[in-house]
Scaffold this active site. Structure first.
Site, short mmCIF file in Angstrom:
data_model
loop_
_atom_site.label_atom_id
_atom_site.label_comp_id
_atom_site.label_asym_id
_atom_site.label_seq_id
_atom_site.Cartn_x
_atom_site.Cartn_y
_atom_site.Cartn_z
N HIS A 9 8.73 -53.72 121.59
CA HIS A 9 8.79 -52.30 121.25
C HIS A 9 9.89 -52.02 120.24
CE1 HIS A 9 11.82 -52.40 124.59
NE2 HIS A 9 12.43 -51.51 123.84
N ARG A 62 15.36 -42.48 118.99
CA ARG A 62 16.03 -41.45 119.79
C ARG A 62 15.40 -40.10 119.45
NH1 ARG A 62 20.13 -45.07 118.62
NH2 ARG A 62 21.19 -45.83 120.48
N GLU A 109 9.21 -46.85 122.15
CA GLU A 109 10.12 -46.31 123.15
C GLU A 109 10.81 -45.09 122.57
OE1 GLU A 109 14.55 -47.27 124.83
OE2 GLU A 109 13.22 -48.99 124.57
N ASN A 114 18.60 -38.67 125.22
CA ASN A 114 19.92 -38.48 125.81
C ASN A 114 19.97 -37.03 126.30
OD1 ASN A 114 21.17 -41.10 125.25
ND2 ASN A 114 20.83 -40.51 123.13
N HIS A 121 10.84 -46.65 108.79
CA HIS A 121 9.69 -46.00 109.38
C HIS A 121 9.02 -46.90 110.40
CE1 HIS A 121 7.99 -48.37 106.01
NE2 HIS A 121 6.99 -48.57 106.84
N GLU A 162 4.47 -44.33 108.58
CA GLU A 162 3.50 -44.79 107.59
C GLU A 162 2.14 -44.82 108.26
OE1 GLU A 162 2.76 -48.62 104.62
OE2 GLU A 162 4.39 -48.67 106.08
#
Length: 177
Positions: free
Chosen positions: A25, A29, A92, A96, A119, A165
């Site tokens: 993966h 964030r 993923e 936070n 990207h 993309e």
């Protein structure tokens, strides 16, 4: 498969110790998981395979993918966690806690100075239909497939400003000629 890979300078032969390694993966964030999850599940049709909350450290992880039709995703959460970490092409999203309430908060997208991360990429079966889908869903374009020197490649932004993309694989065989 006997293809040894292309051999530009710097390439070294894999060793026995790396047998079975695979890219599982990549992580982005996100400021607001509700908005990010709405974008990736609606616009790109991804599913949340697993959510992991880490209360002591105050963050959550959301693992998204697009399982193949007929693929058996385990119902049991422990089995599904193991299965998720054995897949390819998982996204993923890391949240936070509290960032969604900070009006002036934003993550660096990697495409403004200083540049770094660029990207992620999705392959789609029909680029024109995908562009129409994006337009119908108010997706922000960085570059449409008919713009610029690199044709048949689109770039859009997600809700956090990360670039995505978008390509139709069978239209890219000419690249690098």
């Amino acid at each position: 498969m006997n293809f040894p890979g292309e051999q530009p300078p710097g390439v070294q032969a894999p060793t026995a110790e790396t047998e079975g390694f695979r890219l599982n993966h990549t992580m982005l964030r996100v400021k607001d998981p509700e908005k990010a999850l709405a974008f990736y599940t609606r616009v790109f049709g991804m599913q949340v395979l697993r959510r992991l909350d880490f209360e002591e450290m105050q963050f959550s992880l959301y693992f998204l993918a697009r399982p193949e039709p007929g693929e058996n995703v385990p119902e049991d959460t422990a089995e599904r966690t193991v299965w998720t970490f054995s897949q390819r092409g998982v996204l993923e999203l890391t949240h936070n806690w509290g960032t969604e309430a900070q009006d002036d908060f934003a993550y660096h997208d990697g495409n403004t100075e200083p540049q770094g991360f660029g990207h992620i990429c999705f392959s789609v079966p029909d680029l024109e239909a995908t562009v129409a889908w994006f337009d119908a869903n108010d997706v922000t374009f960085v570059k449409r497939p008919d713009q610029g020197k690199l044709k048949d490649v689109a770039f859009v932004k997600d809700v956090d400003g990360y670039w995505i993309e978008v390509v139709q694989a069978d239209r890219l065989g000419h690249l690098g000629d």
